[in-house]
Scaffold this motif. Structure first.
Motif, PDB file in Angstrom:
ATOM      1  N   UNK A 110      48.436  34.071  41.462  1.00 59.72           N
ATOM      2  CA  UNK A 110      48.462  35.156  42.476  1.00 59.72           C
ATOM      3  C   UNK A 110      47.005  34.762  42.971  1.00 59.72           C
ATOM      4  N   UNK A 111      46.803  34.397  44.162  1.00 57.66           N
ATOM      5  CA  UNK A 111      45.484  34.242  44.616  1.00 57.66           C
ATOM      6  C   UNK A 111      44.759  35.114  45.023  1.00 57.66           C
ATOM      7  N   UNK A 112      43.448  35.052  45.611  1.00 56.98           N
ATOM      8  CA  UNK A 112      42.572  36.187  46.111  1.00 56.98           C
ATOM      9  C   UNK A 112      43.058  36.666  47.214  1.00 56.98           C
ATOM     10  N   UNK A 113      44.262  35.935  48.041  1.00 59.83           N
ATOM     11  CA  UNK A 113      44.648  36.283  49.159  1.00 59.83           C
ATOM     12  C   UNK A 113      45.369  37.681  49.174  1.00 59.83           C
ATOM     13  N   UNK A 114      46.126  37.932  48.047  1.00 59.79           N
ATOM     14  CA  UNK A 114      47.225  38.867  47.831  1.00 59.79           C
ATOM     15  C   UNK A 114      46.572  40.222  48.010  1.00 59.79           C
ATOM     16  N   UNK A 115      47.169  41.062  48.571  1.00 65.64           N
ATOM     17  CA  UNK A 115      46.685  42.515  48.644  1.00 65.64           C
ATOM     18  C   UNK A 115      47.758  43.592  48.291  1.00 65.64           C
ATOM     19  N   UNK A 116      48.402  43.314  47.286  1.00 68.83           N
ATOM     20  CA  UNK A 116      49.410  44.262  46.757  1.00 68.83           C
ATOM     21  C   UNK A 116      48.906  44.967  45.297  1.00 68.83           C
ATOM     22  N   UNK A 117      47.590  45.102  45.296  1.00 71.39           N
ATOM     23  CA  UNK A 117      47.092  45.875  44.015  1.00 71.39           C
ATOM     24  C   UNK A 117      46.260  46.931  44.376  1.00 71.39           C
ATOM     25  N   UNK A 118      46.420  47.537  45.543  1.00 69.38           N
ATOM     26  CA  UNK A 118      45.670  48.796  45.917  1.00 69.38           C
ATOM     27  C   UNK A 118      45.805  49.960  45.146  1.00 69.38           C
ATOM     28  N   UNK A 119      46.755  50.303  44.302  1.00 70.74           N
ATOM     29  CA  UNK A 119      46.911  51.533  43.499  1.00 70.74           C
ATOM     30  C   UNK A 119      46.048  51.111  42.422  1.00 70.74           C
ATOM     31  N   UNK A 120      46.178  50.040  41.901  1.00 72.60           N
ATOM     32  CA  UNK A 120      45.395  49.850  40.659  1.00 72.60           C
ATOM     33  C   UNK A 120      44.124  49.840  40.961  1.00 72.60           C
ATOM     34  N   UNK A 143      47.759  46.322  38.042  1.00 72.39           N
ATOM     35  CA  UNK A 143      48.921  46.512  38.713  1.00 72.39           C
ATOM     36  C   UNK A 143      50.068  46.137  38.234  1.00 72.39           C
ATOM     37  N   UNK A 144      49.923  45.043  37.565  1.00 73.34           N
ATOM     38  CA  UNK A 144      51.157  44.439  36.781  1.00 73.34           C
ATOM     39  C   UNK A 144      51.698  45.381  35.747  1.00 73.34           C
ATOM     40  N   UNK A 145      50.550  46.180  35.223  1.00 73.54           N
ATOM     41  CA  UNK A 145      50.844  47.086  33.923  1.00 73.54           C
ATOM     42  C   UNK A 145      51.599  48.459  34.601  1.00 73.54           C
ATOM     43  N   UNK A 146      50.869  48.641  35.535  1.00 70.81           N
ATOM     44  CA  UNK A 146      51.657  49.947  36.363  1.00 70.81           C
ATOM     45  C   UNK A 146      52.817  49.727  36.921  1.00 70.81           C
ATOM     46  N   UNK A 147      53.153  48.453  37.305  1.00 75.03           N
ATOM     47  CA  UNK A 147      54.379  48.297  38.039  1.00 75.03           C
ATOM     48  C   UNK A 147      55.504  47.740  36.894  1.00 75.03           C
ATOM     49  N   UNK A 148      55.010  47.909  35.577  1.00 73.27           N
ATOM     50  CA  UNK A 148      55.707  47.813  34.491  1.00 73.27           C
ATOM     51  C   UNK A 148      56.520  46.124  34.343  1.00 73.27           C
ATOM     52  N   UNK A 149      55.766  45.315  34.759  1.00 74.47           N
ATOM     53  CA  UNK A 149      56.270  43.939  34.802  1.00 74.47           C
ATOM     54  C   UNK A 149      56.542  43.200  33.558  1.00 74.47           C
ATOM     55  N   UNK A 150      57.605  42.620  33.257  1.00 72.96           N
ATOM     56  CA  UNK A 150      57.929  42.441  31.936  1.00 72.96           C
ATOM     57  C   UNK A 150      57.215  41.245  31.307  1.00 72.96           C
ATOM     58  N   UNK A 199      36.834  52.174  28.403  1.00 70.56           N
ATOM     59  CA  UNK A 199      37.563  52.921  29.202  1.00 70.56           C
ATOM     60  C   UNK A 199      39.021  52.221  29.629  1.00 70.56           C
ATOM     61  N   UNK A 200      38.967  51.209  29.829  1.00 70.56           N
ATOM     62  CA  UNK A 200      40.355  50.602  30.281  1.00 70.56           C
ATOM     63  C   UNK A 200      41.257  50.654  28.971  1.00 70.56           C
ATOM     64  N   UNK A 205      48.655  53.595  29.175  1.00 74.99           N
ATOM     65  CA  UNK A 205      49.383  52.491  29.590  1.00 74.99           C
ATOM     66  C   UNK A 205      49.193  51.148  29.216  1.00 74.99           C
ATOM     67  N   UNK A 206      47.754  50.971  28.809  1.00 79.67           N
ATOM     68  CA  UNK A 206      47.349  49.544  28.590  1.00 79.67           C
ATOM     69  C   UNK A 206      47.959  49.086  27.316  1.00 79.67           C
ATOM     70  N   UNK A 207      48.487  50.247  26.254  1.00 75.59           N
ATOM     71  CA  UNK A 207      48.950  49.800  25.018  1.00 75.59           C
ATOM     72  C   UNK A 207      49.995  48.610  25.085  1.00 75.59           C
ATOM     73  N   UNK A 208      50.606  48.568  26.318  1.00 74.48           N
ATOM     74  CA  UNK A 208      51.411  47.238  26.230  1.00 74.48           C
ATOM     75  C   UNK A 208      50.854  45.971  25.833  1.00 74.48           C
ATOM     76  N   UNK A 209      49.588  45.730  26.049  1.00 82.38           N
ATOM     77  CA  UNK A 209      49.202  44.513  25.762  1.00 82.38           C
ATOM     78  C   UNK A 209      49.145  44.179  24.302  1.00 82.38           C
ATOM     79  N   UNK A 210      49.251  43.085  24.247  1.00 82.44           N
ATOM     80  CA  UNK A 210      49.505  42.478  22.732  1.00 82.44           C
ATOM     81  C   UNK A 210      48.021  42.312  22.194  1.00 82.44           C
ATOM     82  N   UNK A 211      47.111  42.301  23.091  1.00 81.38           N
ATOM     83  CA  UNK A 211      45.437  41.832  22.771  1.00 81.38           C
ATOM     84  C   UNK A 211      44.580  42.670  23.512  1.00 81.38           C
TER      85      UNK A 211
END
Length: 526
Positions: A110-120, A143-150, A199-200, A205-211
């Motif tokens: 996902x390049x810098x040109x994408x603008x789908x992360x406004x909420x995050x 944003x991927x975390x908030x969107x619950x991407x698998x 803080x992050x 919701x960041x508990x979904x990360x394995x690392x």
């Protein structure tokens, strides 16, 4: 020692930069002057609403670019490239490259040109009290975390494009601090901000990360640090013919902002540069911390870790190029075909004859969204006052203004609210190849002297070659001093000052431009 002998003995430095439309290689000799180059044209694709390049695009483009460099060297000097003293990789900053533990891409780049992360981006900005732009890697991850991407639970590593290519060639997961500062905020000039990492991590919701995030992000390096060597596998990847030898020393991989600052000798506090190609961005090296934070202004760093106020705009020359190509097509239909470089020269220089306010004509170059002026999605457009005469000079001047309008809007905030006054601004990139035109319009827009060096067309690949040379040569000199004394001593440059009529014209143009933004938003939603 002759140039041929330097090449044969590996007394050269190589920079490779992945731009948005072109991958470029620049080989310099011991004088740091470019002696050979190669390039590969590519285009991002819109795949399921995502601006992306595939892994194959990246590797194929890298190899073709290097092959073109090898051919150029052979054609000029009768020598086969086998080694260099140092080299480095640069690329467009930010974006999202997420890998699993086997280093397989989990989702398309996902390049810098994408603008789908406004909420995050908005939530992180509030959490950190620090502006997090939509294109930053951490905004994409959150944003991927908030969107619950698998794929999120499988992430083992994040990287930028430069860092990924550096890893392919060296096996090292390291990133130059300038590029790293577009992934996550930096403190102290050499590491990610500890309090913000905490803080992050505290977000449920960041508990979904394995690392932990600090494990996922690449290590941070400064200009001059040694960041691995070319591996056997890396040499074979870059040069399948097998001529290139392993062992070449690598500089920290950097973003195009860092190489732009280097290529314009603008890493010292109080200096600034504007890089203008597919996107346009300004980098002003801060003399003191900013008092506030603004969605239009990022705080990133120079390659050696100094804070920089960056106004990054997603669009610049793309729409201009379309118009130039249309006039070239017309010239062919008229039976008098015009060369590409001549077409740019004619159209740009004629724009100097246009009215300072463009005669009521306004251009929006927004191929993609432009967050700096509040456009979530883009549609190129223009409009004019009903009584505008609209000669070609006015129209093309408006298109050139449109390529810089968002940049001006962001810098107006920086200059007016933070009282930032850069001692010098240097322009580089494709927009400045026609002498004196974009340079003058930029000076009028920013109310500042703007210089363009004789190397303005070399761009970031040359800047990366300089950083590779600095890595090999660094002793006690700072990067700023080394650039002054080693790379830019005696460099030719031209400087123009703001024109009063031009600056007044920009004020009226920006009134018209701003008034049309609501319509531009509607167009972007169609």
């Amino acid at each position: 020692m002759t140039t041929k002998e330097m090449i044969e003995q590996g007394k050269t430095y190589l920079g490779i930069e992945f731009g948005s439309t072109r991958i470029k290689a620049c080989l310099v000799d011991e004088s740091l002057a470019p002696i050979a180059g190669g390039s590969h044209s590519w285009e991002n694709r819109l795949d399921n609403g995502i601006w992306t390049y595939t892994r194959d695009d990246i590797i194929t483009g890298l190899r073709h670019c290097y092959a073109e460099l090898k051919k150029d060297v052979t054609d000029k000097f009768g020598v086969t490239l086998t080694t260099f003293d140092g080299m480095g990789i640069s690329a467009m900053m930010h974006g999202y490259l997420a890998f699993d533990e086997n280093d397989e891409l989990l989702v398309p780049f996902r390049t810098w040109r994408n603008t789908m992360t406004g909420e995050a981006a908005a939530k992180l900005t509030e959490l950190f009290g620090f502006n997090i732009p939509e294109r930053w890697s951490i905004a994409h991850l959150y944003q991927a975390i908030l969107s619950k991407e698998s794929h999120v639970g499988s992430i083992a590593h994040l990287n930028t494009l430069a860092g990924f290519v550096h890893f392919l060639l060296t096996g090292e997961r390291t990133l130059g601090v300038g590029d790293a500062s577009g992934m996550f905020p930096i403190e102290g000039g050499d590491h990610y901000n500890t309090a913000m990492l905490e803080k992050f991590a505290a977000l449920p919701e960041t508990a979904v990360l394995s690392r932990s995030l600090s494990e996922i992000l690449p290590a941070v390096a400064q200009a001059g640090d040694k960041c691995g060597t070319l591996t056997e596998a890396g040499a074979k990847l870059l040069d399948p013919a097998g001529d290139l030898k392993a062992g070449v020393l690598f500089a920290p991989p950097e973003g195009d902002a860092g190489t732009g600052m280097t290529a314009t000798n603008a890493v010292r506090k109080g200096t600034g540069n504007v890089s203008a190609g597919t996107s346009i961005f300004s980098m002003i090296v801060l003399e003191k911390p900013m008092k506030g934070h603004y969605p239009q202004i990022d705080v990133v760093t120079t390659p050696d870790g100094a804070d920089v106020a960056m106004v990054h705009c997603n669009n610049c020359c793309g729409e201009l190029d379309k118009w130039v190509n249309m006039f070239i097509e017309f010239s062919k239909l008229a039976g008098s075909p015009v060369d590409v470089s001549d077409a740019y020269e004619i159209l740009y220089k004629n724009a100097l004859n246009g009215a300072p306010d463009c005669g009521g004509v306004v251009g929006y170059n927004t191929i993609s969204g432009e967050p700096v002026v509040g456009l979530g999605a883009g549609r190129p457009a223009y409009y004019r006052q009903s009584d505008s005469a609209m000669p070609l000079a006015d129209f093309f001047r408006a298109e050139l203004y449109g390529a810089m309008a968002a940049l001006k809007a962001g810098n107006d905030i920086l200059f007016e609210k933070e009282a930032v006054q850069p001692k010098s601004i240097t322009g580089h990139g494709g927009l400045f190849k026609v002498k004196g035109v974009a340079q003058q319009f930029l000076a009028d827009a920013l109310g500042s002297d703007v210089s363009v060096m004789s190397t303005a067309g070399e761009g970031g690949a040359w800047g990366m070659a300089l950083l590779a040379a600095y890595t090999c040569e660094k002793q006690s000199e700072t990067l700023a001093d080394w650039l002054d004394n080693r790379a830019f001593a005696g460099m030719e440059k031209s400087t123009v000052s703001a024109d009063k009529a031009g600056s007044e014209g920009w004020k009226q143009y920006m009134k018209n431009y701003s008034a049309g933004i609501p319509a531009a938003k509607i167009l972007g939603e169609i």
